[in-house]
Design a protein around this motif. Sequence first.
Motif, PDB file in Angstrom:
ATOM      1  N   ASN A  26       0.831  -1.207   0.000  1.00 58.26           N
ATOM      2  CA  ASN A  26       0.000   0.000   0.000  1.00 58.26           C
ATOM      3  C   ASN A  26       0.864   1.255   0.000  1.00 58.26           C
ATOM      4  O   ASN A  26       0.653   2.155   0.803  1.00 58.26           O
ATOM      5  N   LYS A  27       1.829   1.309  -0.894  1.00 59.70           N
ATOM      6  CA  LYS A  27       2.774   2.422  -0.874  1.00 59.70           C
ATOM      7  C   LYS A  27       2.086   3.768  -1.089  1.00 59.70           C
ATOM      8  O   LYS A  27       2.325   4.717  -0.368  1.00 59.70           O
ATOM      9  N   SER A  28       1.239   3.864  -2.090  1.00 61.91           N
ATOM     10  CA  SER A  28       0.541   5.121  -2.335  1.00 61.91           C
ATOM     11  C   SER A  28      -0.730   4.851  -3.134  1.00 61.91           C
ATOM     12  O   SER A  28      -0.887   3.795  -3.736  1.00 61.91           O
ATOM     13  N   SER A  35      -3.541  12.667  -4.043  1.00 65.24           N
ATOM     14  CA  SER A  35      -2.777  11.432  -3.843  1.00 65.24           C
ATOM     15  C   SER A  35      -2.235  11.404  -2.423  1.00 65.24           C
ATOM     16  O   SER A  35      -2.024  12.449  -1.796  1.00 65.24           O
ATOM     17  N   LYS A  36      -2.026  10.214  -1.939  1.00 65.65           N
ATOM     18  CA  LYS A  36      -1.503  10.031  -0.589  1.00 65.65           C
ATOM     19  C   LYS A  36      -0.416   8.985  -0.635  1.00 65.65           C
ATOM     20  O   LYS A  36      -0.570   7.926  -1.224  1.00 65.65           O
TER      21      LYS A  36
END
Length: 75
Positions: A26-28, A35-36
């Motif tokens: 779940n990097k980004s 975006s997160k």
Amino acid sequence: MAKYTLSEATEFYDMAKEAYKNALSNKSYSISDRSKENQKLESLKKEMDHWAGVVFNISSGHSGGPVVKRVIPYV
């Protein structure tokens, strides 16, 4: 440096490893224009490696402190 028991160090290592594995999957993510980015992989890897070293030192009998050797000279 704080002293840890083997079970504490192992628990911290397991937590760091789990966080690293979660960050890999779940990097980004992005939604519309936003975006997160989750945890930084580099810092998580460093943390995991640190605890692996602590566990190794404790399990192999190293205290992590300075090693003092006394030598008697041969004359």
